[in-house]
Design a protein around this motif. Structure first.
Motif: not given
Length: 154
Positions: A77-79, A84-85, A90-92, A101-103
């Motif tokens: 969860f921390t990773l 995300s921050a 990368f997450m989008s 990737v974020g989802l």
């Protein structure tokens, strides 16, 4: 001024001496003071259960079990939060059409939580429960031994 009258007899003992016991009735003989009893100090044949090395081993195994399960769930969860921050690009980014990737990483949190629960139960069954059962059996034997020695002292 007249001298004061004190009806109590003078005491032949000092402040640290025990007070003598007087009989209840004048015709009774004086009660001799009880000799001081030696202190009861019984040395156990074996170390008490609370200081047993198996309890330290059990606490260590349980602590390791908690840390593994907690670090598995919270670490992932921390990773996810750090990515995300700090890595919004990368997450989008998308893996397939419409799946970023974020989802995907967010959806993987549920299996990771299940993995943490499985690790907790697995380490409990494999390491912690056998130690606890052994200590429980030793405590039952110790209780029977203590009950047996208490019964023979009478």
């Amino acid at each position: 001024m007249s001298p004061s009258y004190d009806p109590s007899p003078p005491h032949p003992f000092g402040p640290g001496d025990p007070a003598p016991t007087y009989p209840t009735y004048p015709w009774q003989p004086p009660v001799p003071p009880e000799p001081p009893s030696p202190p009861r100090h019984r040395t156990p044949d074996h170390p008490p259960l609370g200081h047993h090395s198996d309890l330290r081993i059990l606490r260590t195994a349980y602590r390791w079990q908690r840390r593994v399960a907690t670090l598995t769930a919270l670490g992932y969860f921390t990773l996810f939060l750090i990515l995300s921050a700090t890595a919004p690009g990368f997450m989008s980014s998308t893996i397939t059409d419409g799946l970023p990737v974020g989802l995907l990483l967010a959806l993987i949190q549920l299996p990771v939580t299940w993995l943490a629960i499985w690790l907790y139960e697995h380490t409990a069954r494999r390491h912690v429960d056998p130690l606890a059962d052994r200590i429980r059996k030793e405590a039952a034997v110790e209780a029977k031994r203590e009950a047996g020695t208490r019964g023979t002292r009478r």
